[in-house]
Design a protein around this motif. Structure first.
Motif, PDB file in Angstrom:
ATOM      1  N   ASN A 313      -1.188  -4.822 -15.543  1.00 22.73           N
ATOM      2  CA  ASN A 313      -1.268  -5.582 -14.132  1.00 22.73           C
ATOM      3  C   ASN A 313      -0.697  -7.210 -14.457  1.00 22.73           C
ATOM      4  O   ASN A 313      -1.387  -7.865 -14.654  1.00 22.73           O
ATOM      5  N   VAL A 315      -0.084  -9.084 -12.343  1.00 23.14           N
ATOM      6  CA  VAL A 315      -0.789 -10.568 -11.177  1.00 23.14           C
ATOM      7  C   VAL A 315      -1.849 -10.529 -12.247  1.00 23.14           C
ATOM      8  O   VAL A 315      -2.500 -11.822 -11.638  1.00 23.14           O
ATOM      9  N   ARG A 344       0.123 -17.941  -3.847  1.00 25.86           N
ATOM     10  CA  ARG A 344       0.854 -17.341  -4.098  1.00 25.86           C
ATOM     11  C   ARG A 344       0.574 -16.160  -3.155  1.00 25.86           C
ATOM     12  O   ARG A 344       0.853 -16.141  -1.843  1.00 25.86           O
ATOM     13  N   HIS A 345       2.305 -15.983  -3.765  1.00 27.77           N
ATOM     14  CA  HIS A 345       3.089 -14.192  -3.084  1.00 27.77           C
ATOM     15  C   HIS A 345       3.183 -13.669  -3.821  1.00 27.77           C
ATOM     16  O   HIS A 345       4.219 -12.979  -4.423  1.00 27.77           O
ATOM     17  N   TYR A 346       1.904 -12.561  -3.626  1.00 28.96           N
ATOM     18  CA  TYR A 346       2.223 -11.088  -4.593  1.00 28.96           C
ATOM     19  C   TYR A 346       2.261 -10.365  -3.150  1.00 28.96           C
ATOM     20  O   TYR A 346       2.051  -9.756  -2.423  1.00 28.96           O
ATOM     21  N   GLN A 347       3.670  -9.449  -3.849  1.00 31.53           N
ATOM     22  CA  GLN A 347       3.549  -7.708  -3.440  1.00 31.53           C
ATOM     23  C   GLN A 347       2.605  -7.019  -3.816  1.00 31.53           C
ATOM     24  O   GLN A 347       2.087  -6.647  -4.591  1.00 31.53           O
ATOM     25  N   ASP A 348       2.110  -6.647  -2.394  1.00 35.65           N
ATOM     26  CA  ASP A 348       1.231  -5.171  -2.394  1.00 35.65           C
ATOM     27  C   ASP A 348       1.416  -4.173  -3.372  1.00 35.65           C
ATOM     28  O   ASP A 348       2.826  -3.865  -3.614  1.00 35.65           O
ATOM     29  N   ASN A 349       0.832  -3.419  -4.155  1.00 35.68           N
ATOM     30  CA  ASN A 349       0.917  -2.505  -5.476  1.00 35.68           C
ATOM     31  C   ASN A 349       1.897  -2.382  -6.067  1.00 35.68           C
ATOM     32  O   ASN A 349       3.019  -1.874  -6.498  1.00 35.68           O
ATOM     33  N   VAL A 350       1.561  -4.027  -7.159  1.00 37.47           N
ATOM     34  CA  VAL A 350       2.894  -4.612  -7.715  1.00 37.47           C
ATOM     35  C   VAL A 350       2.476  -2.957  -8.886  1.00 37.47           C
ATOM     36  O   VAL A 350       1.710  -3.626  -9.437  1.00 37.47           O
ATOM     37  N   ALA A 392       6.800  -9.622  -7.223  1.00 36.66           N
ATOM     38  CA  ALA A 392       7.781  -8.455  -6.215  1.00 36.66           C
ATOM     39  C   ALA A 392       8.555  -7.440  -7.528  1.00 36.66           C
ATOM     40  O   ALA A 392       9.451  -7.898  -8.140  1.00 36.66           O
ATOM     41  N   GLU A 393       8.367  -6.821  -6.719  1.00 40.37           N
ATOM     42  CA  GLU A 393       9.613  -5.344  -7.201  1.00 40.37           C
ATOM     43  C   GLU A 393      11.106  -6.187  -6.824  1.00 40.37           C
ATOM     44  O   GLU A 393      11.056  -5.516  -5.432  1.00 40.37           O
TER      45      GLU A 393
END
Length: 473
Positions: A313, A315, A344-350, A392-393
């Motif tokens: 992962n 992240v 932090r700007h993380y997309q969910d379920n990376v 992000a994906e």
């Protein structure tokens, strides 16, 4: 007989003869002696026939002699014609063989030029194209028929070779070599050869796509570097860790003894000197803990490397790099990395990404170190250092962006950012951007080891953004 012939001719030629042609044959009584006429006529005819026969004989002899001469001449001519014909046939046969050999050689050379994996372009002194092989057609998208006879820079202005390079090669009479590359995309070796012993001065340009070779060489070099760095990191960490633990133990023991009051005279526990001594011990202990964290990072780097990618992962890798940055990044007389605001700007379920975790962690640690240096350079009154991290994906890839609001990169620094740093030793030109601002190892890990993409966008006033793209399938 002769006289009679002359008389006859005279009579015939005389105009009066026609008045009375038989006058010479008349008798005294005026009658004509026909016997004389007959005899005379016969004699004249015999003489004429004899003359004709003689003339015909002489003419025959001459004609025969002429015919013999003509036959001899014709024989010589026929012999010369046969010899000349044989010679011409031999010359024609040799010419046919030579023509076939020339055509075969020309076809062979043309096939070689067409089959070459290199771009080959022939130019005259004015830059007019005289040769344009298949590889040149593939690279430029211009056919040979459309290219030959045209000016190179009018139909294909993207080529790196300039007219001055042509003039330089012709004036020096030596080949010149150029390097054109875009790190992570392509690498070309361009050689301009002047044509020698040729009536019309010109050059041949060879463009060799050495991208695969350069990538292979870079991978080998970086793999050797990583292996050497792993061994060096393990050795250094082991060598430093033993005396460091002794120093930390002595500091803790001295600090405990100092806090117990055994080392100070009674009543001096709260003196300024005592407080300053406590601060020095605390600072030394904090520095020791940072060195200890650096040693742990070196050991982890040395022991955590693997030959095969593992699903991880990103992240988590970033957060681990941030944790290490907080432990090791601190400059004297300025703010530590812990004072930097991290957004932090993380997309969910990376999605998980196949990667070399240890190397990827070093990439993010290098980016945070680079960003920290840029933030320090901009530290002034009212400045709030900040780093924004985006994950992000994006379709079938994972997009990562690390931004900071410190001092950005100039155009020249951006150009050399991902190139290896070379020290000047008299033979290698000193690079314009120092090692502290280089990210060549990070670029190699992303582009070559992970087959991803890495780029930078920057402005000297607003900061920089590092863009990374990794395939997750």
């Amino acid at each position: 007989m002769t006289r009679l012939f002359i008389a006859l001719c005279t009579l015939i030629a005389s105009p009066l003869a026609f008045a009375d042609i038989f006058a010479p044959f008349r008798e005294t009584d005026g009658s004509t002696n026909w016997q004389y006429v007959a005899n005379f006529s016969s004699g004249v005819l015999i003489i004429l026939l004899t003359l004709v026969v003689l003339i015909l004989f002489v003419t025959w002899r001459r004609a025969r002699r002429y015919n013999l001469a003509l036959e001899e001449i014709r024989g010589h001519l026929e012999q010369r014609v046969r010899e000349r014909t044989a010679k011409l046939e031999q010359e024609v046969s040799e010419h046919v063989v030579t023509t076939k050999m020339l055509k075969s050689s020309q076809s062979y050379i043309q096939n070689i030029l067409s089959s070459m994996p290199l771009v080959l372009v022939g130019l005259d002194r004015q830059g007019v194209i005289t040769q344009w092989n298949k590889r040149a057609e593939q690279i430029s998208g211009i056919s040979s028929d459309d290219a030959i006879g045209q000016n190179l820079w009018e139909i294909y202005s993207d080529i790196t070779v300039a007219p001055r390079h042509i003039e330089q090669a012709l004036e020096k009479g030596e080949a010149i070599t150029l390097r054109h590359s875009q790190p992570g995309s392509y690498h070309f070796d361009i050689t301009v050869y002047p044509l020698h012993n040729y009536s019309d001065p010109g050059v041949v340009i060879l463009v060799d796509d050495v991208t695969k070779r350069v990538i292979a060489e870079n991978m080998l070099i970086h793999h050797d570097k990583l292996s050497s760095m792993g061994e060096l990191a393990s050795t250094m960490a082991s060598d430093i860790n033993t005396p460091l633990q002794g120093i930390l133990f002595d500091l803790r023991s001295f600090q405990g003894a100092l806090e117990s009051g055994k080392l100070l005279p009674p009543g001096t526990e709260s003196s300024p000197e005592s407080k300053h001594l406590h601060e020095l011990l605390e600072s030394a202990s904090e520095s020791g803990r940072k060195v200890e964290s650096i040693i742990r990072n070196l050991l982890q780097f040395a022991r955590g490397r693997s030959d095969k990618p593992q699903n991880a992962n990103v992240v988590d890798v970033i957060e681990h790099a941030l944790e290490q940055s907080r432990d090791v990044l601190a400059e004297p007389d300025t703010f530590p990395f812990t004072s930097v605001q991290i957004e932090r700007h993380y997309q969910d379920n990376v999605p998980m990404v196949p990667c070399y975790v240890t190397e990827l962690q070093q990439v993010f640690l290098s980016l945070f170190r680079h960003a920290y240096q840029a933030l320090i350079e901009k530290s002034d009154a009212g400045f709030k250092p900040r780093i924004d991290i985006y994950v992000a994906e994006n379709f079938d890839a994972l997009s990562i962006r690390v931004e900071h609001n410190g001092v950005g990169l100039t155009a020249d620094e951006q150009m050399h950012l991902f190139e290896p740093f070379m020290h000047s030793d008299g033979s290698i030109e000193q690079a314009k951007v120092g090692a502290a601002k280089r990210l060549s190892l990070a670029f190699f890990v992303i582009t070559e080891q992970h087959q991803g993409h890495m780029a930078v966008t920057s402005d000297p006033d607003t900061g920089s953004a590092f863009h990374i793209q990794l395939d997750h399938e």
